[in-house]
Design an enzyme around this catalytic site. Sequence first.
Site, PDB file in Angstrom:
ATOM      1  CG  LEU A 206      -2.025   0.977   1.307  1.00 31.28           C
ATOM      2  CD1 LEU A 206      -3.246   0.368   0.582  1.00 31.28           C
ATOM      3  CD2 LEU A 206      -2.434   1.311   2.742  1.00 31.28           C
ATOM      4  CG  HIS A 207       2.632   3.174  -3.186  1.00 29.26           C
ATOM      5  ND1 HIS A 207       2.175   2.126  -3.923  1.00 29.26           N
ATOM      6  CD2 HIS A 207       2.803   4.209  -4.055  1.00 29.26           C
ATOM      7  CE1 HIS A 207       2.079   2.482  -5.184  1.00 29.26           C
ATOM      8  NE2 HIS A 207       2.439   3.740  -5.293  1.00 29.26           N
TER       9      HIS A 207
END
Length: 365
Positions: A206-207
């Site tokens: 997740l970014h």
Amino acid sequence: MARKKIVISIVGARPQFIKLAPLAARLKSKCRHLILHSGQHYNYEMSQSFFDQLHIPAPDLNLNVGSGSHGRQTGRILERCEKAIISNKPDMVLVYGDTNTTLAGALAAAKLGIPIGHIEAGLRSFVRTMPEEINRVMADHISDLLFYPTPTARKNLHNENITRGLVRSGDLMYEILDGCRPIISRNKQAFNNHGVDAGEYILITLHRAENVDDPDRLEKFVEILEQIRHPKLFLAHPRTVKTLRRFELTRRIKKIEDLIIDRPQPYLETLTLMSGAAAVMTDSGGIQKEACFLGRPCLTMRRETEWLETVDSGANFLVDMSLSKINRVLNRNLRPRRQQQYRINRMKPSEIISGAIMKYFHDHR
Ligand code: UD1
């Protein structure tokens, strides 16, 4: 004898190094190909590991811009790229994907009247609040050659009245991944190294700003990890580590049983971990595609995707940040189809792109 044409590839972030690898190998015999690294990603595992594993020549120029707000990062790249372009006098600049490096590199070239080739043109999420959407729309509108990977991307470009310079290229990410399959299947040690059993765990990344910079969404993400009853391996992007700390969620996420948190992994390890996962959960564009290429079900923690084909093929599920949607997918018997079509007329994407660049030079003598 005519001087060899000079092409500068401007890259700076993980997904760009991956796309650069097959093209750099192809361009080296056709022109003088220089690699300019903006320095947007700078940790070993976010940058140098890709050059090492994918045998990409060391960058000829490094701008060392590092992190910063969008304006600052983009502005610094723009200013330093302009200098580099002026002193190296390229005949074409290539930009990749949708990062701040893409936009700044394309803008610097456009202002200097240098032709631009955009790799992975035409992708749209239709969400203008995403920094990536602004970057890709702007880059497409100032590019001379637009290498689009999918029919949807072509349609998007046509809808914005971009009809010239379009080249259907297929997907460089598939080309490089396909070449790595034998290494991935031999690399069984990777599972032990990360404390997971093949076929049993969910691999998570997740970014994106819309997920990790929003405290409510990030807290929901942590809640989801608390609730999912599967072993989980989370490869935490530095941006996410920072915001977990900022929103005081670090202690909570560390307490989750059956969750291993690790650093981002180099390319080959990431592919191996993807190939051995029961499912992949992500908000990354590249990982959505790679999971599908590897035949692993992908749950995308977004409301929309630029890669509609992955959803249509039944391999990718848009689950937003919703536990019930995630559980519904995980409780199914998932058998995604592999997407094999990346060659166009039996040519590899890197052959098509390098051929189109040479043709452009020939037509614009
Ligand atoms: C960028 C791209 C995104 C791409 C992603 C791949 C933009 C707007 N976004 O997002 O499209 O999918 O890269 O990973 O360009 N950091 C480090 N070490 C590094 C790199 C970054 O610690 O090597 C930290 C910095 O604190 C930085 C933060 O991560 O502020 C975010 O990095 P940045 O390059 O701004 O964007 P990404 O989130 O990586």
